[in-house]
Scaffold this motif. Structure first.
Motif: not given
Length: 897
Positions: A502-509, A456-462, A527-529, A853-859
């Motif tokens: 304002h938040r976003a999480v980018v997930l990728g393997k 997970p790459w976690v981003l946030s801003a005002r 995007a899906g993730d 995939g459980e290791v993907r659905t949890v994050p």
């Protein structure tokens, strides 16, 4: 100095920031400029003043300066007032130097890996060098009528430092140093002294200088200090004055021992320093070689480093006819010709790249020197061709660094030593001694693995704009650095950044997946993730625990293999449940409940999970382990609620009974319900409860409402023929119905004998009042004190209708806006969305999903609740990562002038 050693007062530089001419917006871009030999000096920007009006090649021309070139910043009028919580009116009244230092402070702390919001109340100091206040000149032109409520603080030079202390809530010294052109380096020295005395635990120090009014340039020109060429010829025969520059920089300082203990990235070490004054001479502004020599000797004595060991000196180096020869002589006497020196002393000046930043000049030299030590390279000092006739470089054993080179003696085991000088026109001299930091100590332990297959790459801003820009900046950073590990980026974002609304999480393997997500976020696409959201208000979070019917073979198996915390909690529950289910386990070819839950589809035990006794026990084992997992990830619920058997897990999570007692309760419940009257049926009907109950009167004692899952989602349960008749009636009216696949008629009169026996089975359970708000299935309301702490309640719970929809309404009324389902499939999640659709900002997510995939659905679920405002801790998912410096916050500047 072949062996590295540090004095008791060694100070670590653990973070840096700078804004300089040439588009330099941080240490990395400054280093790029230095390595490229860039010259950032240019014409006066058109939005400052009319250069032609205030320029003349005649030094005697009144009101004119001899130079119209300098090192200028872009958009010096811009400021992100909203980010810092400052009103537009106050922002306009503030000296832009105050605004710039606020931004530099934030960037320096992010560069250091410190989260600014967590520093409030710390005994930390702010030391800023500044000698100019051009904005006050501009403000006064408007006359006394323009003076307002913010004028006093807006133009006070002392407030440049005080603003930072106020913003961050720092309680240590907060002051502005004005010693002329040596202000910034003196400020750093003051900070080092404060740290050495134990007065502060850490410090921000540096300087700022902005050229906003033509009057200041005219004054410097009349003084005779400016180069008509607009170029700094440091130590060169063409030296004819300096070039003005603007910008600023700050460094984050800690005692070296503290920095090492905290695991900070040590850029370099300030081993010692000194401040002196010339003490008189030929004139107030005439430099003294003897005075500068004293500063050098005292600095190296303070550092405990022999002058002969100095490799390079970052000069004050203004390019003036008088100043350069004096500085060269002092350096040659103390360092260049020091006893024991084996080679030439290299010297150079950043003023040839960005101009003379006057009150901030010292921190520019410090940042350059720190970068040179870190990267073990010496950048070129520009515009040097033939030595100044007053400087005998050979006799003084000095050499101007005219090209980019690797560090002298690199590979010899010698530790780099650099001196940084800065001198004020009134004779206040400062010299600091820098050396390399200690080598990082490798952790001998085994780091926790990152999430298998996903990062997970976690981003946030005002603001949305800042969030998109941040994504774009990060994408460019990663693309330019193929050596950067995705897990390190994720770890740094998760642990060293403030969290905004304002938040976003980018997930990728993979790196490519993550970059694709960043690009989509930067472009405002989807995007899906990529999970986006906004934390609005102070809504609470509820954990929901699924009931019977949601089970599936293999649920939780991936998590068991991936997360030790999940595996440990699951095993602990199975230990108690296996003991309680000993007779049932002995009848089948399994040794543990674990074998039942994790059985593959082709296993001879695959069907056991659908037997009520194993279903309920398996759900509890998985859901209790999921609770341990999300707790490990920082989720702290405000309330909990379950569906049927899920309420036992909810009550356990709230502390109503111990894990051992919960397992006794679950095993007894499943065993007795499985042994209840066989047969019967259950049917789901898409109609309101009141319409259904009207048709139940003729079937009293045979059929009852088993669950109210939504405003038009009711389950009836009881005798097969009666349930079938009622369902057929509604189906004929055009209402959707569905017969459920069950072994028993749960929550119906068929459970009466099980309920009575269950109350007796719980006689030994020890109950406690819940530590969290628990919504009762039997009432749909918050459980009152005493409600959940008797066997009688849990006996009624078997027989009574599950009032889940009422429970959702209760949670919503109590301000719950985020619902996280802990179960094998998003069954309750769908019910929440249906019930609360269109009723404000509501987020519902499930940590697991069938065929995903459980290791993907949890994050992904964690990302959904994080984006809605729930506090989470991403660090455990990225335990194998290390902190690296990432692009700092993208301020969204607007014009305030």
């Amino acid at each position: 100095m072949s062996n590295q050693s540090y004095g008791d007062n060694a100070i670590a530089v653990v973070g840096m920031s700078c804004r300089l001419p040439g588009g330099v917006n941080g240490p990395d871009s400054f280093w790029d400029l230095l390595v490229a030999g860039g010259d950032a000096v240019g014409e006066v920007p058109a939005d400052r003043w009319d250069a032609e009006t205030f320029w003349s090649d005649d030094p005697a021309a009144p009101g004119r300066a001899v130079a119209r070139r300098g090192g200028f910043l872009d958009r010096v009028d811009g400021f992100d007032a909203r980010f810092f919580g400052i009103s537009p009116r106050e922002a306009v009244a503030m000296d832009p130097q105050q605004r710039l230092v606020l931004e530099l402070a934030w960037e320096a702390l992010e560069n250091a890996g410190s989260v600014p919001g967590r520093l409030r109340g710390s005994r930390a100091g702010v030391f800023v060098g500044a000698m100019a206040d051009d904005y006050a000149t501009l403000s006064r032109r408007a006359g006394v009528e323009a003076i307002g409520a913010f004028t006093s603080t807006g133009l006070a030079r002392s407030v440049i430092a005080n603003r930072v202390s106020y913003l961050l809530g720092l309680t240590g010294p907060s002051l502005v140093v004005d010693s002329g052109q040596s202000s910034a380096l003196v400020a750093v020295h003051q900070a080092c002294q404060s740290l050495a005395r134990g007065e502060v635990s850490w410090a921000l120090a540096g300087g700022v200088n902005l050229i906003l009014a033509p009057e200041s340039s005219v004054a410097v020109s009349k003084f005779g200090g400016l180069s008509p060429d607009g170029r700094a010829y440091v130590f060169d025969e063409r030296a004819n004055g300096y070039v003005r520059g603007e910008g600023g920089g700050l460094v984050v300082l800690k005692r070296l021992a503290d920095a090492v203990a905290d695991g900070d990235d040590v850029v370099c070490v300030i081993a010692g320093g000194a401040v002196t004054n010339d003490g008189g001479g030929e004139g107030l502004t005439a430099p003294s070689a003897e005075g500068q020599e004293e500063a050098l000797r005292l600095a190296y004595a303070d550092a405990g480093i022999a002058p002969a060991d100095v490799d390079y000196v970052e000069l004050h180096g203004t390019g003036t006819r008088v100043g350069d020869p004096v500085e060269a002589v002092a350096l040659g006497r103390v360092l260049g010709c020091a006893e024991g020196r084996s080679g030439v002393l290299r010297v150079g000046s950043a003023k040839t790249n960005v101009g003379h930043l006057e009150g901030a000049a010292g921190v520019v030299g410090l940042v350059k020197a720190a970068l040179a030590v870190r990267y073990r390279r010496l950048p070129a000092s520009l515009h040097f061709r033939v030595p100044n006739p007053g400087i005998d470089l050979e006799a003084l054993n000095l050499r101007v660094q005219t090209e980019l080179e690797d560090w002298p003696h690199e590979g010899s085991g010698r530790v780099p030593v650099v001196g940084v000088s800065s001198f004020g026109m009134g004779g206040t001299n400062c010299h600091l001694v820098l050396t390399a930091g200690p080598e990082p100590v490798e952790d001998g332990g085994s780091p926790a693995p990152a999430v298998p297959g996903v990062v997970p790459w976690v981003l946030s801003a005002r603001s949305v704009g800042a969030l998109r820009e941040q994504a774009g900046n990060l994408a460019g950073f990663v693309e330019d650095r193929p050596e950067v590990e995705p897990v390190d980026v994720g770890f740094s974002l998760a642990t060293a950044r403030s969290v905004f609304e304002h938040r976003a999480v980018v997930l990728g393997k993979s790196r490519e997946e993550l970059l694709a997500g960043l690009r989509a976020l930067a472009e405002g696409g989807s995007a899906g993730d990529v999970i986006r959201g906004q934390a609005v208000g102070a809504g609470g979070v509820a954990l929901l625990f699924s009931g019977q019917g949601s089970q599936r073979a293999g649920m939780g198996r991936e998590l068991y293999e991936a997360f030790p915390v999940f595996a440990a909690a699951f095993d602990e529950a199975c230990t108690f449940l296996d003991r309680e289910l000993n007779q049932e386990l002995d009848k089948g070819p399994v040794g543990s409940l674990r074998d039942v839950v994790f059985a593959g589809p082709d296993s001879e035990t695959a069907g056991l999970l659908d037997e009520t006794v194993f279903t309920q026990a398996g759900l509890f084992a998985v859901e209790s382990a999921l609770f341990a997992l999300v707790s490990w990830l920082g989720v702290r619920p405000d309330a909990v609620m379950g569906h049927s058997v899920g309420e036992i897990t909810a009550a356990w999570a709230a502390g109503v009974f111990s894990l051992e007692d919960a397992c006794v309760l679950v095993a007894a419940r499943g065993r007795l319900m499985q042994a209840a009257r066989p047969g019967g049926a259950m049917s789901a009907i898409a109609a309101p409860e009141n319409e259904i109950t009207e048709h139940l009167t003729p079937y009293e004692g045979r059929v009852s409402v088993a669950a109210v899952n939504g405003p038009a989602a009711v389950v009836i349960s009881g005798d097969t023929d009666a349930v079938t008749e009622i369902a057929d009636h509604f189906r004929e009216q055009g209402t959707r119905t569905k017969r459920l696949t069950v072994s028993h008629a749960f929550h119906s009169p068929h459970m009466d004998t099980a309920a009575a026996a269950f109350e007796e089975a719980l006689a030994g359970i020890v109950f406690h009042e819940p530590s969290l708000a628990v919504v009762s299935n039997t009432t749909g309301a918050m459980a009152e004190p005493g409600t959940l702490t008797t066997p009688a309640y849990w006996a009624r719970h078997i027989r009574a209708a599950v009032r889940f929809h009422d429970g959702i309404e209760t949670l919503h009324t109590h301000g719950i806006t985020t619902y996280l389902e802990l179960g094998p499939d998003p069954v309750l999640t769908s019910l929440v969305r249906d019930a609360l659709d269109g009723r404000g900002s509501v987020v519902a997510a499930c940590v697991l999903q069938r065929d995903k995939g459980e290791v993907r659905t949890v994050p992904r679920a964690l990302a959904a609740v994080f984006a809605s405002g729930t506090e989470t801790d991403w660090a455990p998912l990225l335990g194998a990562g290390r902190r690296i410096a990432l692009p700092t916050y993208p301020f969204q500047r607007k014009r305030y002038w």
